[in-house]
Design a protein around this motif. Structure first.
Motif, PDB file in Angstrom:
ATOM      1  N   MET A 139      31.576  15.343   4.405  1.00 11.95           N
ATOM      2  CA  MET A 139      32.189  15.080   3.090  1.00 11.95           C
ATOM      3  C   MET A 139      31.314  14.128   2.296  1.00 11.95           C
ATOM      4  O   MET A 139      30.981  13.046   2.754  1.00 11.95           O
ATOM      5  N   PHE A 140      30.926  14.543   1.096  1.00 14.06           N
ATOM      6  CA  PHE A 140      30.105  13.716   0.206  1.00 14.06           C
ATOM      7  C   PHE A 140      31.031  12.809  -0.602  1.00 14.06           C
ATOM      8  O   PHE A 140      31.951  13.284  -1.270  1.00 14.06           O
ATOM      9  N   VAL A 141      30.804  11.507  -0.515  1.00 16.08           N
ATOM     10  CA  VAL A 141      31.673  10.531  -1.184  1.00 16.08           C
ATOM     11  C   VAL A 141      30.883   9.749  -2.222  1.00 16.08           C
ATOM     12  O   VAL A 141      29.808   9.214  -1.928  1.00 16.08           O
ATOM     13  N   VAL A 142      31.427   9.699  -3.433  1.00 20.87           N
ATOM     14  CA  VAL A 142      30.848   8.883  -4.502  1.00 20.87           C
ATOM     15  C   VAL A 142      31.707   7.631  -4.653  1.00 20.87           C
ATOM     16  O   VAL A 142      32.914   7.717  -4.873  1.00 20.87           O
ATOM     17  N   GLY A 143      31.085   6.465  -4.498  1.00 22.28           N
ATOM     18  CA  GLY A 143      31.785   5.209  -4.734  1.00 22.28           C
ATOM     19  C   GLY A 143      31.691   4.863  -6.213  1.00 22.28           C
ATOM     20  O   GLY A 143      30.602   4.861  -6.782  1.00 22.28           O
ATOM     21  N   VAL A 144      32.837   4.626  -6.831  1.00 32.88           N
ATOM     22  CA  VAL A 144      32.869   4.273  -8.258  1.00 32.88           C
ATOM     23  C   VAL A 144      33.359   2.836  -8.386  1.00 32.88           C
ATOM     24  O   VAL A 144      34.386   2.468  -7.814  1.00 32.88           O
ATOM     25  N   THR A 145      32.609   2.025  -9.116  1.00 31.07           N
ATOM     26  CA  THR A 145      33.035   0.650  -9.326  1.00 31.07           C
ATOM     27  C   THR A 145      32.637   0.175 -10.719  1.00 31.07           C
ATOM     28  O   THR A 145      31.926   0.870 -11.447  1.00 31.07           O
ATOM     29  N   GLY A 146      33.100  -1.008 -11.051  1.00 26.81           N
ATOM     30  CA  GLY A 146      32.845  -1.621 -12.350  1.00 26.81           C
ATOM     31  C   GLY A 146      33.815  -2.765 -12.475  1.00 26.81           C
ATOM     32  O   GLY A 146      34.846  -2.771 -11.796  1.00 26.81           O
ATOM     33  N   GLN A 163      43.309   2.713   5.096  1.00 26.67           N
ATOM     34  CA  GLN A 163      44.042   3.637   4.222  1.00 26.67           C
ATOM     35  C   GLN A 163      43.067   4.537   3.455  1.00 26.67           C
ATOM     36  O   GLN A 163      43.248   5.753   3.360  1.00 26.67           O
ATOM     37  N   LEU A 164      41.991   3.933   2.924  1.00 28.31           N
ATOM     38  CA  LEU A 164      40.988   4.689   2.165  1.00 28.31           C
ATOM     39  C   LEU A 164      40.267   5.699   3.065  1.00 28.31           C
ATOM     40  O   LEU A 164      40.050   6.849   2.666  1.00 28.31           O
ATOM     41  N   LYS A 165      39.910   5.283   4.276  1.00 28.69           N
ATOM     42  CA  LYS A 165      39.232   6.189   5.217  1.00 28.69           C
ATOM     43  C   LYS A 165      40.089   7.414   5.501  1.00 28.69           C
ATOM     44  O   LYS A 165      39.601   8.538   5.515  1.00 28.69           O
ATOM     45  N   SER A 173      34.341  13.801  -2.929  1.00 30.53           N
ATOM     46  CA  SER A 173      35.479  12.945  -3.258  1.00 30.53           C
ATOM     47  C   SER A 173      34.976  11.619  -3.809  1.00 30.53           C
ATOM     48  O   SER A 173      33.787  11.301  -3.683  1.00 30.53           O
ATOM     49  N   VAL A 174      35.888  10.887  -4.412  1.00 25.62           N
ATOM     50  CA  VAL A 174      35.542   9.626  -5.064  1.00 25.62           C
ATOM     51  C   VAL A 174      36.337   8.496  -4.433  1.00 25.62           C
ATOM     52  O   VAL A 174      37.550   8.617  -4.226  1.00 25.62           O
ATOM     53  N   LEU A 175      35.654   7.410  -4.107  1.00 27.71           N
ATOM     54  CA  LEU A 175      36.298   6.174  -3.674  1.00 27.71           C
ATOM     55  C   LEU A 175      36.109   5.173  -4.803  1.00 27.71           C
ATOM     56  O   LEU A 175      34.986   4.759  -5.086  1.00 27.71           O
ATOM     57  N   VAL A 176      37.197   4.831  -5.484  1.00 22.60           N
ATOM     58  CA  VAL A 176      37.093   3.907  -6.621  1.00 22.60           C
ATOM     59  C   VAL A 176      37.638   2.542  -6.210  1.00 22.60           C
ATOM     60  O   VAL A 176      38.722   2.447  -5.637  1.00 22.60           O
ATOM     61  N   SER A 177      36.849   1.502  -6.482  1.00 23.48           N
ATOM     62  CA  SER A 177      37.250   0.152  -6.101  1.00 23.48           C
ATOM     63  C   SER A 177      36.560  -0.876  -6.990  1.00 23.48           C
ATOM     64  O   SER A 177      35.348  -0.820  -7.174  1.00 23.48           O
ATOM     65  N   PRO A 178      37.334  -1.855  -7.511  1.00 20.35           N
ATOM     66  CA  PRO A 178      36.702  -2.922  -8.293  1.00 20.35           C
ATOM     67  C   PRO A 178      35.859  -3.840  -7.400  1.00 20.35           C
ATOM     68  O   PRO A 178      34.977  -4.532  -7.876  1.00 20.35           O
ATOM     69  N   LEU A 179      36.159  -3.837  -6.097  1.00 16.42           N
ATOM     70  CA  LEU A 179      35.463  -4.717  -5.150  1.00 16.42           C
ATOM     71  C   LEU A 179      34.682  -3.893  -4.120  1.00 16.42           C
ATOM     72  O   LEU A 179      34.682  -4.206  -2.933  1.00 16.42           O
ATOM     73  N   LEU A 180      34.018  -2.858  -4.590  1.00 17.92           N
ATOM     74  CA  LEU A 180      33.321  -1.918  -3.696  1.00 17.92           C
ATOM     75  C   LEU A 180      32.311  -2.633  -2.803  1.00 17.92           C
ATOM     76  O   LEU A 180      32.222  -2.353  -1.607  1.00 17.92           O
ATOM     77  N   LYS A 217      32.642  -4.406   1.227  1.00 20.92           N
ATOM     78  CA  LYS A 217      31.780  -3.492   2.009  1.00 20.92           C
ATOM     79  C   LYS A 217      32.303  -2.050   2.017  1.00 20.92           C
ATOM     80  O   LYS A 217      31.962  -1.255   2.887  1.00 20.92           O
ATOM     81  N   GLN A 218      33.139  -1.705   1.037  1.00 21.79           N
ATOM     82  CA  GLN A 218      33.635  -0.325   0.951  1.00 21.79           C
ATOM     83  C   GLN A 218      32.512   0.637   0.551  1.00 21.79           C
ATOM     84  O   GLN A 218      32.624   1.842   0.773  1.00 21.79           O
ATOM     85  N   ASN A 219      31.425   0.087  -0.018  1.00 17.80           N
ATOM     86  CA  ASN A 219      30.284   0.939  -0.380  1.00 17.80           C
ATOM     87  C   ASN A 219      29.687   1.634   0.848  1.00 17.80           C
ATOM     88  O   ASN A 219      29.020   2.655   0.720  1.00 17.80           O
ATOM     89  N   THR A 220      29.971   1.100   2.053  1.00 15.74           N
ATOM     90  CA  THR A 220      29.457   1.737   3.279  1.00 15.74           C
ATOM     91  C   THR A 220      30.154   3.077   3.546  1.00 15.74           C
ATOM     92  O   THR A 220      29.666   3.870   4.345  1.00 15.74           O
ATOM     93  N   MET A 221      31.276   3.317   2.875  1.00 17.78           N
ATOM     94  CA  MET A 221      31.985   4.599   3.020  1.00 17.78           C
ATOM     95  C   MET A 221      31.447   5.646   2.045  1.00 17.78           C
ATOM     96  O   MET A 221      31.853   6.797   2.091  1.00 17.78           O
ATOM     97  N   ALA A 222      30.546   5.237   1.151  1.00 23.78           N
ATOM     98  CA  ALA A 222      30.071   6.137   0.086  1.00 23.78           C
ATOM     99  C   ALA A 222      28.621   6.556   0.318  1.00 23.78           C
ATOM    100  O   ALA A 222      27.818   5.794   0.859  1.00 23.78           O
ATOM    101  N   ASP A 223      28.297   7.776  -0.117  1.00 22.15           N
ATOM    102  CA  ASP A 223      26.925   8.286  -0.043  1.00 22.15           C
ATOM    103  C   ASP A 223      26.124   7.900  -1.281  1.00 22.15           C
ATOM    104  O   ASP A 223      24.895   7.897  -1.265  1.00 22.15           O
ATOM    105  N   ARG A 224      26.853   7.627  -2.363  1.00 20.77           N
ATOM    106  CA  ARG A 224      26.208   7.342  -3.644  1.00 20.77           C
ATOM    107  C   ARG A 224      27.132   6.434  -4.438  1.00 20.77           C
ATOM    108  O   ARG A 224      28.351   6.533  -4.304  1.00 20.77           O
TER     109      ARG A 224
END
Length: 198
Positions: free
Chosen positions: A1-8, A94-96, A107-114, A118-125
């Motif tokens: 599964m390809f995961v995009v981490g979205v933050t800001g 829960q996110l995993k 899929s997208v993992l969105v987090s203000p504290l990515l 260390k939630q960015n470790t769950m994302a490919d990009r």
């Protein structure tokens, strides 16, 4: 599964981004949403919070008084650390789970504290949504009905703008119109489909 981490940072428009991608059939795992799930009535975390901070943080309907809790942790860094140590592992689990069950092409993992969690470790990009700090402050005051001081405190508690930008694989400037945002997202969506297939 390809995961995009979205933050800001707060007020950058993460929800506008994820709503648009969701409309294209992409599954969104949202850290803010997960943080609500793990403190639902009947969950062990809610009991721990009540025992630590007092029963007055539980509303009549059994839910957590999030606003009262936010006031406590913004005024006491030690209490903030205690709460983060309790909740972050639960939120990550829960996110995993949500990402493992996702059935979309990516899929997208969105987090203000990515990065902070260390939630960015769950994302490919990583896709960073960016606006000027003054825009963040103005949007947050209007959206959350809080003081300028509170908005600035939230921004200070998050990774600074330059640091976030330096971690980005992709960057969106969201200071324009919603149409301009969608145009940028269409290009990225197509790129992510290609990447998830390779």
């Amino acid at each position: 599964m390809f995961v995009v981490g979205v933050t800001g940072g707060i007020g950058c428009g993460k929800t506008a981004v994820t709503d648009y991608l969701a409309s294209k059939g992409i599954v969104i795992a949202d850290a803010d949403q997960a943080s609500r799930v793990v403190v639902e009535p009947g969950r062990p975390a809610l009991q721990s919070i009540a025992e630590h901070f007092g029963q007055h943080l539980i509303l009549d309907d059994g839910n957590l008084n999030r606003r009262a809790l936010r006031d406590i942790i913004f005024n006491d860094p030690n209490e903030k650390v205690w709460l983060e140590q309790l909740l972050h592992p639960l939120i990550n689990n829960q996110l995993k789970q949500e990402l493992q069950q996702a059935g979309s092409i990516y899929s997208v993992l969105v987090s203000p504290l990515l990065f902070e969690t260390k939630q960015n470790t769950m994302a490919d990009r990583v896709l960073v949504i960016d606006v000027a700090e003054e825009v963040q402050i103005e949007r947050t005051i209007v959206r959350d009905d809080i003081s300028r001081e509170q908005a600035e405190a939230i921004i200070q508690s998050q990774a600074n703008r330059e640091k976030r930008r330096s971690f980005a694989d992709d960057l969106i400037d969201n200071s324009g119109t919603i149409e301009q945002l969608h145009q940028q997202l269409d290009e990225l969506h197509n790129r992510y489909i290609k990447l998830s297939r390779s």
